[in-house]
Write a protein that holds these residues in place. Sequence first.
Motif, PDB file in Angstrom:
ATOM      1  N   ALA A   1       0.848  -1.197   0.000  1.00  0.00           N
ATOM      2  CA  ALA A   1       0.000   0.000   0.000  1.00  0.00           C
ATOM      3  C   ALA A   1       0.879   1.241   0.000  1.00  0.00           C
ATOM      4  O   ALA A   1       1.958   1.265   0.608  1.00  0.00           O
ATOM      5  CB  ALA A   1      -0.918   0.016   1.219  1.00  0.00           C
TER       6      ALA A   1
ATOM      7  N   ARG B   1       0.544   4.701   1.285  1.00  0.00           N
ATOM      8  CA  ARG B   1      -0.291   5.533   2.145  1.00  0.00           C
ATOM      9  C   ARG B   1       0.476   6.606   2.902  1.00  0.00           C
ATOM     10  O   ARG B   1      -0.143   7.468   3.518  1.00  0.00           O
ATOM     11  CB  ARG B   1      -1.018   4.664   3.189  1.00  0.00           C
ATOM     12  N   TRP B   2       1.783   6.581   2.923  1.00  0.00           N
ATOM     13  CA  TRP B   2       2.553   7.399   3.849  1.00  0.00           C
ATOM     14  C   TRP B   2       3.549   8.300   3.123  1.00  0.00           C
ATOM     15  O   TRP B   2       4.082   7.966   2.066  1.00  0.00           O
ATOM     16  CB  TRP B   2       3.330   6.519   4.833  1.00  0.00           C
TER      17      TRP B   2
ATOM     18  N   GLN C   1       0.519  10.013   7.464  1.00  0.00           N
ATOM     19  CA  GLN C   1      -0.540   9.412   6.651  1.00  0.00           C
ATOM     20  C   GLN C   1      -1.582  10.476   6.308  1.00  0.00           C
ATOM     21  O   GLN C   1      -2.343  10.918   7.176  1.00  0.00           O
ATOM     22  CB  GLN C   1      -1.186   8.250   7.402  1.00  0.00           C
TER      23      GLN C   1
ATOM     24  N   SER D   1      -4.378  10.303   4.755  1.00  0.00           N
ATOM     25  CA  SER D   1      -5.771   9.887   4.899  1.00  0.00           C
ATOM     26  C   SER D   1      -6.296  10.113   6.311  1.00  0.00           C
ATOM     27  O   SER D   1      -7.511  10.209   6.511  1.00  0.00           O
ATOM     28  CB  SER D   1      -5.910   8.405   4.521  1.00  0.00           C
ATOM     29  N   GLU D   2      -5.393  10.206   7.299  1.00  0.00           N
ATOM     30  CA  GLU D   2      -5.830  10.540   8.655  1.00  0.00           C
ATOM     31  C   GLU D   2      -6.076  12.037   8.797  1.00  0.00           C
ATOM     32  O   GLU D   2      -6.995  12.463   9.494  1.00  0.00           O
ATOM     33  CB  GLU D   2      -4.776  10.082   9.673  1.00  0.00           C
TER      34      GLU D   2
ATOM     35  N   ILE E   1      -8.466   7.401  -1.651  1.00  0.00           N
ATOM     36  CA  ILE E   1      -8.069   6.501  -0.565  1.00  0.00           C
ATOM     37  C   ILE E   1      -8.151   5.047  -1.002  1.00  0.00           C
ATOM     38  O   ILE E   1      -7.310   4.219  -0.615  1.00  0.00           O
ATOM     39  CB  ILE E   1      -8.941   6.772   0.679  1.00  0.00           C
TER      40      ILE E   1
ATOM     41  N   GLU F   1      -5.092   3.685  -2.695  1.00  0.00           N
ATOM     42  CA  GLU F   1      -3.868   3.460  -1.932  1.00  0.00           C
ATOM     43  C   GLU F   1      -3.465   1.988  -1.794  1.00  0.00           C
ATOM     44  O   GLU F   1      -2.235   1.748  -1.873  1.00  0.00           O
ATOM     45  CB  GLU F   1      -4.008   4.120  -0.555  1.00  0.00           C
TER      46      GLU F   1
ATOM     47  N   ASN G   1      -6.939   1.483   0.912  1.00  0.00           N
ATOM     48  CA  ASN G   1      -7.202   1.608   2.346  1.00  0.00           C
ATOM     49  C   ASN G   1      -8.713   1.618   2.563  1.00  0.00           C
ATOM     50  O   ASN G   1      -9.343   2.674   2.557  1.00  0.00           O
ATOM     51  CB  ASN G   1      -6.566   2.878   2.906  1.00  0.00           C
TER      52      ASN G   1
ATOM     53  N   SER H   1     -10.426   0.648   5.273  1.00  0.00           N
ATOM     54  CA  SER H   1     -10.869   1.047   6.608  1.00  0.00           C
ATOM     55  C   SER H   1     -11.060   2.562   6.695  1.00  0.00           C
ATOM     56  O   SER H   1     -12.050   3.043   7.262  1.00  0.00           O
ATOM     57  CB  SER H   1      -9.856   0.574   7.652  1.00  0.00           C
ATOM     58  N   THR H   2     -10.124   3.333   6.141  1.00  0.00           N
ATOM     59  CA  THR H   2     -10.284   4.788   6.156  1.00  0.00           C
ATOM     60  C   THR H   2     -11.443   5.221   5.276  1.00  0.00           C
ATOM     61  O   THR H   2     -12.125   6.214   5.568  1.00  0.00           O
ATOM     62  CB  THR H   2      -8.985   5.463   5.702  1.00  0.00           C
ATOM     63  N   THR H   3     -11.692   4.495   4.183  1.00  0.00           N
ATOM     64  CA  THR H   3     -12.855   4.792   3.339  1.00  0.00           C
ATOM     65  C   THR H   3     -14.147   4.650   4.139  1.00  0.00           C
ATOM     66  O   THR H   3     -15.074   5.456   3.999  1.00  0.00           O
ATOM     67  CB  THR H   3     -12.870   3.870   2.116  1.00  0.00           C
TER      68      THR H   3
END
Length: 620
Positions: A182, A184-185, A194, A196-197, A239, A242, A244, A246-248
């Motif tokens: 992934a 993501r960072w 990250q 997405s956070e 997102i 990526e 991801n 869970s963030t979605t």
Amino acid sequence: MSSDKTAADESAVDDENTFDDSLDDVTDEHSDESRAATVRRKASEGAAALSKPAAEVSAAASTAASVTASLPALLVEAVRNLLARPLASYQLVLTMAFMLTAFGLVMVLSASSVEGYSQEGSAYGLFTTQVIFAGLGLIVFYLMLRVPIRLLRRFAAPSMAIAILLLGLVLIPGIGTLSQGARRWFVISGVSVQPSELVKVALCIWGAHLLASRRRDNASIKELLIPLVPVAMLVCVLIILEPNLSTTITIAIIVGAMLWFAGLPIKVFSAFAVSGVALAVILALAEGYRSQRVMSFLGGIDDPQGAGYQARQATYALANGGVFGVGLGQSSAKWNYLPNAHNDFIFAIIGEELGLLGGLLVVFLFVLLGYIGFRIAHRSTDPFLRLMTATITVLILAQAFINIGYVIGLLPVTGIQLPLISAGGTSTLTVLAMLGLLANAARHEPEAVAALTTGSQGRLARILRLPTPVAYRQTRAETLRDRLDRRRSAGERSGGRTAVRAGASGRAGASGRTGPSGRRGRPAEPAPSLGRFTMPWKRAKAAEPAPARGASARRPATAGRTRPAPSTRAGVDYRGGYPGAGSARRSASPGWRAGAHQPRTPRSADPGRDRPTHGRAGRR
């Protein structure tokens, strides 16, 4: 002579001996009498005790029982007195933020020591990173606590644009870091961030600002959904790329909570909820490892060493903990039996080391935090703060209980972290920022504004140099919009054929316009004057419309009817803010009597006021 003297001395000695003997006899007699009196007194007391009526004994027992039974009532009364303080919400948010952060650091140290030593050669490597992000989070918490509400709303749209830009940049190879399949960072000087956070906080602020700016009694569904839903869909697409999931899901929770508190109709909200669940299922089954997790949860795959390994090991850890746990730091699952023990499955380590009591303590802390958040949203008068605090509260609670749910086996594994307790630097940073926003909103409660404006601030506020909060007052555009809504409601009540009336005591027929009709030729239904953006449990009756300017010159006053005196109760005027904000606020804004705090509508801003009048209404 000598013999006579000797005889006299002997007789004197005999007399003295005789006197001493008689004195001893008298003393013995008195001592015997005192002993007898003491014995008789004790006997009488014992007899009185034995002969005590049974009614007195039962009365004493009932008194003791009543004192014991009144302890819960005293506890409840103490809690009520605590919550009745003006700054109770603010102080509770501070307490919960520091308690959860400290508890999370302790559990991260316990759960990550083995993995940190095996990977980096130090048992404190992951813990040190978490401490750094917790320190940065406290700084962001302080900044969010100090920022004025107007400044926060002004930078809502730019912050959302920056968050979307970062989501796009992280997908570019060479800029975003690829880890475990992934991208993501961002890795900056060895610290991973990250995006997405970060977009969660930006979406909560921007969405609340957008919907609060469109606060109208008859706001259409299109105005509620656009551009909030298209922007949220763009964020979800970035997102997912990526990837991801869970963030979605959390982004969907944010948008759903905002639309719910904004007053979206139940049918439309249900349609969106069903569509979101169907899309989540499709995305979960589209990827190989996600579908295996779902099928393992449903029982379609029975592979203890495959997709169901983490969930099974978490169950073993919880069973090993029992009621009281094996002791802090004594977990056996963290010895590479349970993957991601310090991150997604840290609740299993809590259950093993602290037992059932430790797990229930974590659940209680999040329930208490949810109560505090909804309390702040309920007591706020600003629609923006109301929407933002309610959405943040739902988001934190949803993340917490989804994480606990899949650890104990009630939900499929999704990868959502436990806020402030799981190891995750950016997640800790963003949650502390959200709690800072909650604390800021708590300081803007009407009672808190009155206490901080009229009284002296506490020692902590003086040390932190926190600014004095400003009471909420409607903007000029919101005031004009409310006047138009009241005119529309008055025109609809008259059947849509008469002119729009400015209020109950306003001028009759100042213009020849007809009341506006709703879509498709039907008049829109009148809505309460508090707007669509009130909390679901705070629906109130429509307020009486304010009298129009110049009503007394055109229409004689009714005999005996006087203007009501301003209320002395420390209440909340939704449309004009908090009237009891103190003498300083009164001097800054003169005319705090009832209705005088609402700005007058300029002649050019009132539609139809400068239009030429015709017919009978114009000749009046």
